[in-house]
Design a protein around this motif. Structure first.
Motif, PDB file in Angstrom:
ATOM      1  N   ALA A   8       0.870  -1.182   0.000  1.00 15.86           N
ATOM      2  CA  ALA A   8       0.000   0.000   0.000  1.00 15.86           C
ATOM      3  C   ALA A   8       0.901   1.224   0.000  1.00 15.86           C
ATOM      4  O   ALA A   8       1.781   1.334   0.860  1.00 15.86           O
ATOM      5  N   PRO A   9       0.723   2.159  -0.935  1.00 13.57           N
ATOM      6  CA  PRO A   9       1.553   3.365  -0.939  1.00 13.57           C
ATOM      7  C   PRO A   9       1.441   4.080   0.406  1.00 13.57           C
ATOM      8  O   PRO A   9       0.344   4.348   0.886  1.00 13.57           O
ATOM      9  N   SER A  10       2.599   4.372   1.030  1.00 13.78           N
ATOM     10  CA  SER A  10       2.569   4.911   2.388  1.00 13.78           C
ATOM     11  C   SER A  10       3.258   6.254   2.536  1.00 13.78           C
ATOM     12  O   SER A  10       3.292   6.799   3.643  1.00 13.78           O
ATOM     13  N   PHE A  11       3.814   6.793   1.456  1.00 11.89           N
ATOM     14  CA  PHE A  11       4.529   8.064   1.557  1.00 11.89           C
ATOM     15  C   PHE A  11       3.681   9.195   0.986  1.00 11.89           C
ATOM     16  O   PHE A  11       2.916   9.006   0.041  1.00 11.89           O
ATOM     17  N   ALA A  12       3.850  10.369   1.553  1.00 12.45           N
ATOM     18  CA  ALA A  12       3.024  11.517   1.178  1.00 12.45           C
ATOM     19  C   ALA A  12       3.333  12.021  -0.221  1.00 12.45           C
ATOM     20  O   ALA A  12       2.482  12.661  -0.857  1.00 12.45           O
ATOM     21  N   SER A  13       4.540  11.754  -0.711  1.00  9.95           N
ATOM     22  CA  SER A  13       4.937  12.239  -2.037  1.00  9.95           C
ATOM     23  C   SER A  13       6.032  11.331  -2.571  1.00  9.95           C
ATOM     24  O   SER A  13       6.702  10.613  -1.804  1.00  9.95           O
ATOM     25  N   PRO A  14       6.274  11.344  -3.885  1.00  7.11           N
ATOM     26  CA  PRO A  14       7.408  10.594  -4.425  1.00  7.11           C
ATOM     27  C   PRO A  14       8.735  11.008  -3.801  1.00  7.11           C
ATOM     28  O   PRO A  14       9.574  10.152  -3.517  1.00  7.11           O
ATOM     29  N   ALA A  15       8.916  12.311  -3.574  1.00  5.79           N
ATOM     30  CA  ALA A  15      10.171  12.770  -2.964  1.00  5.79           C
ATOM     31  C   ALA A  15      10.353  12.185  -1.579  1.00  5.79           C
ATOM     32  O   ALA A  15      11.474  11.820  -1.189  1.00  5.79           O
ATOM     33  N   ALA A  16       9.274  12.072  -0.816  1.00  5.83           N
ATOM     34  CA  ALA A  16       9.363  11.477   0.520  1.00  5.83           C
ATOM     35  C   ALA A  16       9.730  10.000   0.432  1.00  5.83           C
ATOM     36  O   ALA A  16      10.512   9.493   1.243  1.00  5.83           O
ATOM     37  N   ALA A  17       9.166   9.303  -0.557  1.00  2.66           N
ATOM     38  CA  ALA A  17       9.497   7.888  -0.736  1.00  2.66           C
ATOM     39  C   ALA A  17      10.967   7.712  -1.077  1.00  2.66           C
ATOM     40  O   ALA A  17      11.667   6.868  -0.490  1.00  2.66           O
ATOM     41  N   VAL A  18      11.469   8.502  -2.011  1.00  4.94           N
ATOM     42  CA  VAL A  18      12.863   8.374  -2.429  1.00  4.94           C
ATOM     43  C   VAL A  18      13.796   8.741  -1.279  1.00  4.94           C
ATOM     44  O   VAL A  18      14.819   8.073  -1.059  1.00  4.94           O
ATOM     45  N   ALA A  19      13.461   9.765  -0.515  1.00  2.92           N
ATOM     46  CA  ALA A  19      14.287  10.141   0.631  1.00  2.92           C
ATOM     47  C   ALA A  19      14.345   9.018   1.652  1.00  2.92           C
ATOM     48  O   ALA A  19      15.402   8.733   2.232  1.00  2.92           O
ATOM     49  N   ALA A  20      13.216   8.349   1.892  1.00  5.27           N
ATOM     50  CA  ALA A  20      13.190   7.246   2.849  1.00  5.27           C
ATOM     51  C   ALA A  20      14.066   6.090   2.390  1.00  5.27           C
ATOM     52  O   ALA A  20      14.699   5.410   3.199  1.00  5.27           O
ATOM     53  N   PHE A  21      14.120   5.846   1.089  1.00  2.00           N
ATOM     54  CA  PHE A  21      14.952   4.779   0.539  1.00  2.00           C
ATOM     55  C   PHE A  21      16.424   5.168   0.496  1.00  2.00           C
ATOM     56  O   PHE A  21      17.284   4.307   0.415  1.00  2.00           O
ATOM     57  N   GLY A  22      16.724   6.441   0.507  1.00  2.00           N
ATOM     58  CA  GLY A  22      18.090   6.912   0.322  1.00  2.00           C
ATOM     59  C   GLY A  22      18.395   7.144  -1.139  1.00  2.00           C
ATOM     60  O   GLY A  22      18.956   8.166  -1.513  1.00  2.00           O
ATOM     61  N   ALA A  23      17.986   6.217  -1.996  1.00  4.28           N
ATOM     62  CA  ALA A  23      18.167   6.327  -3.447  1.00  4.28           C
ATOM     63  C   ALA A  23      17.418   5.176  -4.094  1.00  4.28           C
ATOM     64  O   ALA A  23      17.177   4.149  -3.459  1.00  4.28           O
ATOM     65  N   MET A  24      17.038   5.356  -5.358  1.00  2.00           N
ATOM     66  CA  MET A  24      16.419   4.296  -6.147  1.00  2.00           C
ATOM     67  C   MET A  24      17.156   4.197  -7.472  1.00  2.00           C
ATOM     68  O   MET A  24      17.355   5.212  -8.152  1.00  2.00           O
ATOM     69  N   GLN A  25      17.559   2.977  -7.826  1.00  2.00           N
ATOM     70  CA  GLN A  25      18.340   2.790  -9.043  1.00  2.00           C
ATOM     71  C   GLN A  25      17.556   3.288 -10.249  1.00  2.00           C
ATOM     72  O   GLN A  25      16.394   2.941 -10.419  1.00  2.00           O
ATOM     73  N   GLY A  26      18.235   4.100 -11.107  1.00  2.00           N
ATOM     74  CA  GLY A  26      17.483   4.867 -12.070  1.00  2.00           C
ATOM     75  C   GLY A  26      17.968   4.900 -13.495  1.00  2.00           C
ATOM     76  O   GLY A  26      17.705   5.869 -14.205  1.00  2.00           O
ATOM     77  N   GLN A  27      18.672   3.842 -13.992  1.00  2.00           N
ATOM     78  CA  GLN A  27      19.080   3.917 -15.395  1.00  2.00           C
ATOM     79  C   GLN A  27      17.908   3.741 -16.342  1.00  2.00           C
ATOM     80  O   GLN A  27      17.957   4.183 -17.483  1.00  2.00           O
ATOM     81  N   ASP A  28      16.837   3.087 -15.895  1.00  2.00           N
ATOM     82  CA  ASP A  28      15.580   3.061 -16.653  1.00  2.00           C
ATOM     83  C   ASP A  28      14.737   4.215 -16.120  1.00  2.00           C
ATOM     84  O   ASP A  28      14.025   4.071 -15.141  1.00  2.00           O
ATOM     85  N   LEU A  29      14.831   5.371 -16.772  1.00  2.00           N
ATOM     86  CA  LEU A  29      14.208   6.577 -16.224  1.00  2.00           C
ATOM     87  C   LEU A  29      12.701   6.451 -16.064  1.00  2.00           C
ATOM     88  O   LEU A  29      12.179   6.710 -14.977  1.00  2.00           O
ATOM     89  N   PRO A  30      11.942   6.049 -17.096  1.00  2.00           N
ATOM     90  CA  PRO A  30      10.503   5.889 -16.868  1.00  2.00           C
ATOM     91  C   PRO A  30      10.205   4.888 -15.754  1.00  2.00           C
ATOM     92  O   PRO A  30       9.246   5.050 -14.990  1.00  2.00           O
ATOM     93  N   GLY A  31      11.045   3.857 -15.645  1.00  2.00           N
ATOM     94  CA  GLY A  31      10.832   2.849 -14.622  1.00  2.00           C
ATOM     95  C   GLY A  31      11.013   3.386 -13.222  1.00  2.00           C
ATOM     96  O   GLY A  31      10.202   3.107 -12.330  1.00  2.00           O
ATOM     97  N   VAL A  32      12.066   4.154 -12.983  1.00  2.00           N
ATOM     98  CA  VAL A  32      12.285   4.651 -11.621  1.00  2.00           C
ATOM     99  C   VAL A  32      11.254   5.711 -11.241  1.00  2.00           C
ATOM    100  O   VAL A  32      10.864   5.832 -10.078  1.00  2.00           O
TER     101      VAL A  32
END
Length: 350
Positions: A8-32
């Protein structure tokens, strides 16, 4: 799945989700971009575009020589913490491209001058370098840009409709803290902060998982662990796993939701965030997920947290359809659920 906010999506925004993860691997730009949306808004990729435009999200090369989506406020200190090995490796290969320090210095000076006026697309920047005699074709432009980004000079910023424009960090993100401003220049508390984010978003996971993910040394990671271990739970094994407090109770409460069929992008952290991916699939299925072990990960169909197949988006804009390659039989009921997931999937374009 619960730790990664996939049930279930639990973060208030995409930026909050990415900050919580520290980073998300992103060479597939649409995918990340989809990965960030799936963990926050669930469906609206427009929210990710907003976070890029409003300078809350960027992509950089903080570690492993790989591009990652990151919270803008974390870009500089994480890059300073982790990027040195990939920069050394890049420098060792530079002569193969016919590049030297003088050319790298010219490329940096030109980039700093033209990006001071605002973002440019990568082709636009490469054209400017080409006019200056830097000949960016044949991988030279990519190498120059990688070096500037891993050095903390540039980053990938706002979405321009097809990709992210290149930005000058000091112009686009003035005042973001580096290692000195955030941690007084001390590495150990910075490692501890990054480790805590990884274990709370990816755990159960081990210190070796984090070492593989960041390429930080196990010795440094082990020295950092005591700074944050009281904020985690562990199984106490010979090589212990760690996770955020209360996660096991959350997983029990969300057992039904975690069995639901899901569609994930190709380079999602659920698949790429761990040293060993076989918790989610068999070795045979892994070889089908990454054909020829070529480093290109296909989009995954998850059912009960296990990879049951791959999927693709077929057809033309306006008439797209879901195509599934089954690794194991998928029921008609699950296919209906997957069709609904496909209809709501946060695609970044037509």
């Amino acid at each position: 799945m619960v730790a990664q906010s996939l049930t279930a999506p639990s973060f208030a925004s995409p930026a909050a989700a990415v900050a919580a993860f520290g980073a998300m691997q992103g060479q597939d730009l649409p995918g990340v971009l989809a990965s960030a949306a799936l963990r926050s808004t669930g469906e609206a990729v427009a929210a990710v575009f907003d976070d890029l435009a409003e300078r809350r999200l960027v992509r950089g090369y903080p570690m492993r020589g790989t591009v990652f989506l990151m919270a803008a406020e974390d870009l500089s200190w994480v890059t300073a913490l982790c990027a040195a090995p990939s920069l050394r490796a890049a420098a060792a290969r530079r002569h193969q491209l016919g590049l030297d320090e003088e050319q790298l210095g010219r490329a940096r000076g030109i980039a700093e001058e033209v990006l001071a006026d605002g973002p440019l697309s990568r082709p636009e920047l490469f054209e400017i370098w080409d006019a200056a005699g830097l000949a960016p074709k044949g991988g030279r432009g990519y190498h120059l840009l990688f070096t500037l980004i891993a050095d903390g000079v540039a980053a990938y910023g706002p979405w321009n409709g097809s990709e992210q424009d290149v930005v000058l960090v000091e112009q686009w993100l003035p005042g973001i803290p580096g290692l000195a401003e955030r941690f007084g220049g001390e590495r150990l508390p910075a490692v501890a902060e990054f480790l805590l984010r990884y274990l709370t978003s990816h755990g159960p996971a081990t210190l070796r998982d984090f070492a593989w993910w960041t390429k930080l040394t196990l010795g440094e990671i082990r020295r950092a662990l005591p700074l944050i271990v009281d904020r985690l739970e562990t199984d106490g094994a010979d090589e212990p796993s760690y996770w955020r407090p209360g996660l096991l109770d959350e997983a029990q409460a969300q057992a039904r939701a975690s069995s639901a069929p899901l569609l994930l992008p190709g380079f999602d952290e659920y698949i790429l965030g761990y040293q060993d991916r076989l918790f989610a699939m068999s070795a045979t299925h892994h070889s089908r997920l990454v054909p020829g072990n070529n480093g290109v990960f296909r989009r995954t169909v998850l059912i009960g947290g296990r990879v049951r197949g791959t999927w693709a988006r077929a057809g033309r804009p306006g008439r797209r359809s879901l195509e599934i390659e089954e690794f194991e039989p998928i029921t008609d009921a699950a296919r209906k659920r997957l069709a609904a997931r496909f209809a709501a999937f946060p695609f970044a374009g037509d």
